[in-house]
Design a protein around this motif. Structure first.
Motif, mmCIF file in Angstrom:
data_model
loop_
_atom_site.group_PDB
_atom_site.id
_atom_site.type_symbol
_atom_site.label_atom_id
_atom_site.label_comp_id
_atom_site.label_asym_id
_atom_site.label_seq_id
_atom_site.Cartn_x
_atom_site.Cartn_y
_atom_site.Cartn_z
ATOM 1 N N UNK A 448 -23.709 -22.685 25.946
ATOM 2 C CA UNK A 448 -24.921 -23.123 26.666
ATOM 3 C C UNK A 448 -25.517 -24.401 26.053
ATOM 4 N N UNK A 449 -24.768 -25.041 25.166
ATOM 5 C CA UNK A 449 -25.171 -26.292 24.500
ATOM 6 C C UNK A 449 -26.384 -26.118 23.595
ATOM 7 N N UNK A 450 -26.807 -24.861 23.379
ATOM 8 C CA UNK A 450 -27.904 -24.593 22.444
ATOM 9 C C UNK A 450 -27.392 -24.801 21.019
ATOM 10 N N UNK A 451 -28.292 -25.229 20.143
ATOM 11 C CA UNK A 451 -27.890 -25.377 18.742
ATOM 12 C C UNK A 451 -27.808 -23.988 18.106
ATOM 13 N N UNK A 452 -27.055 -23.886 17.021
ATOM 14 C CA UNK A 452 -26.982 -22.624 16.285
ATOM 15 C C UNK A 452 -28.364 -22.326 15.702
ATOM 16 N N UNK A 453 -28.705 -21.040 15.540
ATOM 17 C CA UNK A 453 -30.051 -20.715 15.051
ATOM 18 C C UNK A 453 -30.296 -21.210 13.632
ATOM 19 N N UNK A 454 -31.554 -21.546 13.347
ATOM 20 C CA UNK A 454 -31.929 -21.941 11.976
ATOM 21 C C UNK A 454 -31.859 -20.703 11.092
ATOM 22 N N UNK A 455 -31.242 -20.852 9.902
ATOM 23 C CA UNK A 455 -31.084 -19.718 8.987
ATOM 24 C C UNK A 455 -31.910 -19.980 7.729
ATOM 25 N N UNK A 661 -33.248 -19.433 18.621
ATOM 26 C CA UNK A 661 -33.081 -18.318 17.696
ATOM 27 C C UNK A 661 -33.409 -18.677 16.260
ATOM 28 N N UNK A 662 -33.700 -17.619 15.481
ATOM 29 C CA UNK A 662 -33.974 -17.789 14.045
ATOM 30 C C UNK A 662 -33.318 -16.637 13.295
ATOM 31 N N UNK A 663 -32.842 -16.939 12.078
ATOM 32 C CA UNK A 663 -32.209 -15.913 11.244
ATOM 33 C C UNK A 663 -32.879 -15.940 9.874
ATOM 34 N N UNK A 664 -33.211 -14.736 9.366
ATOM 35 C CA UNK A 664 -33.773 -14.616 8.016
ATOM 36 C C UNK A 664 -32.845 -13.714 7.209
ATOM 37 N N UNK A 675 -23.050 -17.076 0.642
ATOM 38 C CA UNK A 675 -24.342 -16.960 1.322
ATOM 39 C C UNK A 675 -24.864 -18.339 1.710
ATOM 40 N N UNK A 676 -24.729 -19.325 0.814
ATOM 41 C CA UNK A 676 -25.202 -20.684 1.130
ATOM 42 C C UNK A 676 -24.449 -21.273 2.326
ATOM 43 N N UNK A 677 -23.130 -21.040 2.397
ATOM 44 C CA UNK A 677 -22.346 -21.607 3.502
ATOM 45 C C UNK A 677 -22.525 -20.793 4.784
ATOM 46 N N UNK A 678 -22.878 -19.515 4.657
ATOM 47 C CA UNK A 678 -23.222 -18.723 5.856
ATOM 48 C C UNK A 678 -24.536 -19.237 6.439
ATOM 49 N N UNK A 679 -25.414 -19.744 5.574
ATOM 50 C CA UNK A 679 -26.696 -20.292 6.039
ATOM 51 C C UNK A 679 -26.459 -21.444 7.019
ATOM 52 N N UNK A 680 -25.466 -22.290 6.713
ATOM 53 C CA UNK A 680 -25.175 -23.427 7.604
ATOM 54 C C UNK A 680 -24.047 -23.103 8.589
ATOM 55 N N UNK A 681 -23.516 -21.868 8.506
ATOM 56 C CA UNK A 681 -22.395 -21.421 9.346
ATOM 57 C C UNK A 681 -21.241 -22.422 9.294
ATOM 58 N N UNK A 682 -20.981 -22.905 8.084
ATOM 59 C CA UNK A 682 -19.959 -23.933 7.896
ATOM 60 C C UNK A 682 -18.644 -23.277 7.479
#
Length: 799
Positions: A448-455, A661-664, A675-682
């Motif tokens: 849907x061209x939405x950005x990935x949620x901020x983590x 969306x938002x992720x905490x 965990x750091x790379x999951x934050x950026x989903x890289x």
């Protein structure tokens, strides 16, 4: 004709082909048939794996007793696969053949005592029928049975029973012409209202017959008594017909039928690579790497449509039952009655019926969990494995196969493509794509061209908590309240079920442990039990320390039950659904919970890792991870990979539609690379980093691995046998091959068995397969001394 049979006795001595003569009265027996055969003093089930006209056996062959099914349950492809798999996973062939069938089709054996003499037949012990010896526990009865056997007044017989039952229903057929029924109607007296109602129904629905009883009862509100009387009068005929139990009855077929989804350029590009291979009927493995919400499912569905158009069938695997409802909903909305579903959440009857529909060629698409990889589907033109990285695709007990390996074999056998999909591919799969063994396809953006949620990461060492349990940070609770105020929904994950992880006495330090396993018991408040999650042992929740009787005891650690109780106190207006093993035991409970959440009957879905994958709820704008560290420090080489996958997957549940969306993520280790790379989903950076870690430690995918485990009730016996195996094995291997251990397993005692293990890491070992088969064969000899030896090729867990 002579049948070559594998018998249902899993042992080294019986892991071979036995020959039986096929009597003329049995007619034609086909390869793949289930049969009953005499074997020593008993009857056992077996599978026909071949036919011949000559035998090398010099004596007289015994006769086959019975062919169980009208149609052979196993195809020639599955029979061939069983041989290849037995060689690969170090399991007896019969174990694999039985795994290929639904559990209801596995034979049920009974040992019975049959009276022989007239004196014995009159004994109260028998009560007019043979005695089931499996149910005898009384010592007095056991002594009486021994006496009867010694005096030859009774004998032991072995029964093999087929548990699979066909479901039937009454069907009614017309016996007269329409004009005859009109005449009957006019001749019925006016006060016989039920008869008139029935005959009028026959006239008005003449063209629809024959009809099932429940169809007549529902449409015309006519009861069974009226139908029985109509049969007696000769107005109708009645017969029993077979009907299928349909597990897809609750699925709305038309929900998305008219929703035409326009594919984005990335999806079109992926299909441009896949579709020619489907049309050309080539065995090629694709790895579809797409961020969460990138539309991998639409690629699968379009590829399946192409497969069906060229007259081929498709097999699709999903990792867990929890994922099946939403995926099946989508597949069924596209392909309707052509879909069958196979997973362990179905009743035995439903599994049996779905499996027979597939075997009879009545369906074109099969969707299911791990064991569905053995579906007896013929003419396969495409195999899809969704969330291919999932560890649940590996069977943890015998036979220890990986569904991906089986799918690759079936892809080659059927000359068809295999499509592996994931946002976080397994390192081994990604490495194969890097080398060109698999073809890599990418979906780098959300559909849907939405950005990935901020983590956002919350460091639990510095966090401020709400409530008294130190589980929920102020930031997370505030975010939950804001979402609920906006009529939006929240998913919360904690990968631990129960209320508290262990009981601790603050006086003497005693921890309440399982008597069968080297593990603490988990407190479950809803059942008021302390429970072992490995062997199922339960005990009452203590009010004082069982060791020193102090009342100063605490229940520490946290699970989904405790978090739910805490949320109910902090946000009383929130409607919460909990989804873990405890709440999803009952049939259909997965779908019920997910449907309720999808219909916004709850604000928060709280669960274990089963909620992390595949779920698509447009109104979910916040995902919270209560503790990201639960699997991080597990003593396993792939703990970081599992943590990264889980966090990336659960983060992908947020903001999948128009709403942002938002992720905490709450963690004690915010600086850990997983965990750091999951934050950026890289995924790309994680892949590069983790591959360096694996290379330094000589672990997969740089090395192949085999885990040999030895179990015994006495620890020294397990250790002694493990050292014996290592001392025999190591001198026969290359110098470059690494042999670690023997060492006690991370959980050294499970179900009253001590475990020692040896890990073999190798790059090229031509002799290893043969050596491991020798270990498997010798394991049969040590079994009588209470020792068990297990071999796991490419283990998912080294614990």
């Amino acid at each position: 004709m002579i049948a070559q049979v594998i018998v249902d006795v899993a042992a080294k001595q019986t892991d071979r082909v036995f020959e039986y003569h096929i009597p003329d009265e049995l007619g034609e027996v086909e390869v793949g048939s289930r049969v009953f055969v005499p074997f020593g003093p008993r009857k056992v089930q077996g599978f026909v794996i071949g036919l011949s006209t000559k035998s090398k056996y010099q004596g007289e062959l015994k006769d086959l007793l019975l062919v169980v099914d009208e149609m052979p349950p196993l195809t020639k492809e599955l029979i061939t696969l069983s041989q290849a798999l037995a060689n690969h996973v170090y399991s007896y062939r019969i174990s694999i053949l039985k795994t290929m069938l639904p559990r209801v089709m596995r034979a049920n054996y009974r040992k019975i005592l049959v009276p022989v003499s007239a004196k014995a037949k009159k004994l109260r012990l028998f009560q007019g029928e043979p005695l089931d010896l499996n149910r005898v526990t009384n010592n007095k009865q056991i002594a009486e049975i021994r006496h009867l056997l010694r005096s030859n007044d009774a004998k032991v017989e072995y029964l093999v029973e087929n548990r699979a039952k066909v479901k039937t229903e009454s069907q009614y057929l017309l016996t007269k012409t329409k004009e005859d029924y009109v005449n009957i109607y006019e001749a019925i007296r006016s006060n016989a209202t039920k008869q008139k109602k029935l005959v009028m129904f026959l006239i008005e629905n003449y063209a629809k017959f024959p009809l099932l009883q429940n169809e007549i009862e529902q449409d015309a509100k006519i009861n069974t008594v009226s139908l029985t009387n109509a049969v007696k009068k000769g107005w109708l005929n009645k017969k029993q017909v077979e009907i299928y139990r349909n597990p897809l009855d609750d699925y709305d077929e038309d929900e998305n039928q008219n929703k035409k989804i326009i594919l984005n350029p990335d999806q079109k590009n992926a299909l441009r690579k896949i579709i020619p291979i489907i049309n050309e009927k080539q065995a090629q493995t694709f790895l579809l790497e797409g961020v969460t919400g990138s539309g991998k499912t639409e690629v699968y569905l379009n590829a399946i449509s192409t497969t069906l158009k060229i007259g081929k069938n498709a097999l699709m695997l999903v990792p867990e039952i929890s994922l099946t409802p939403q995926m099946v909903e989508q597949v069924k909305s596209h392909f309707g009655e052509q879909v069958a579903v196979l997973h362990s959440g179905l009743s035995e009857g439903e599994l049996y019926d779905e499996w027979r529909r597939i075997r009879r060629g009545e369906v074109r698409v099969v969707v299911g969990a791990r064991s569905a990889v053995f579906a007896p589907l013929r003419n396969i033109g495409l195999i899809v494995i969704d969330e291919e990285h999932e560890s649940s695709y590996k069977q943890e007990d015998n036979p220890r196969y990986h569904a991906r390996d089986v799918a690759i074999w079936r892809s080659e056998y059927n000359s068809c493509p295999l499509l592996l999909g994931s946002a976080t591919p397994a390192l081994g799969s990604r490495a194969r794509a890097q080398k060109g063994v698999y073809q890599l396809l990418r979906l780098p953006q959300r559909a849907n061209k939405q950005s990935l949620p901020a983590v956002n990461l919350i460091d639990l060492k510095k966090a401020n908590f709400t409530g008294g349990q130190f589980d929920l940070s102020v930031e997370l609770v505030t975010a939950i309240k804001n979402r609920i105020a906006n009529k939006e929904q929240v998913i919360l994950m904690l990968n631990r079920r129960g209320f508290a992880n262990f009981m601790l006495c603050r006086e003497c330090g005693y921890v309440m442990k399982c008597p069968n396993c080297d593990l603490s018991l988990t407190m479950h408040k809803d059942t008021q039990k302390m429970q072992c999650h490995y062997c199922g042992y339960t005990a009452a929740i203590p009010r004082e320390c069982p060791n020193c009787h102090s009342k100063n005891i605490r229940f520490l650690g946290t699970g989904t039950q405790k978090v739910m109780a805490e949320l109910n106190k902090l946000i009383p207006e929130a409607r919460i659904l909990r989804m873990d093993v405890d709440t999803t035991r009952r049939k259909g409970s997965f779908k019920k919970i997910l449907d309720a959440f999808g219909d916004h009957e709850a604000d928060i879905l709280l669960g274990t890792q089963m909620i992390a994958k595949g779920l698509d709820f447009p109104n979910v704008t916040l995902v919270g991870v209560i503790n990201a560290d639960t699997g991080l420090w597990v003593p396993d080489y792939n703990a970081s990979e599992r943590t990264f996958e889980l966090l990336t997957q659960v983060a992908g549940r947020a903001g999948r539609a128009e709403k942002k969306g938002e992720v905490i993520i709450q963690t004690f280790n915010p600086d850990h690379y997983a965990i750091k790379l999951a934050q950026t989903q890289d995924y790309e950076r994680f892949y590069q980093y983790e591959m360096r870690v694996r290379h330094a430690g000589n672990y997969p995918p740089y090395f192949y691995t085999v885990l040999i485990s030895v179990a015994a009730k006495k620890e020294q016996n397990a250790a002694r046998e493990a050292y014996k195996i290592k001392n025999w094995l190591q001198p026969q291997l290359n110098r470059q091959t690494i042999v670690l251990g023997p060492t006690p397993s991370a959980i050294s005692r499970l179900k009253n068995q001590y475990y020692y293990q040896i890990l073999v890491k190798y790059k090229k070992e031509d002799q290893l397969n043969q050596l491991l088969h020798q270990i498997q064969d010798s394991a049969q000899k040590v079994k009588k001394y209470g020792l068990s030896v297990y071999i796991d090729n490419e283990p998912e867990r080294i614990m």
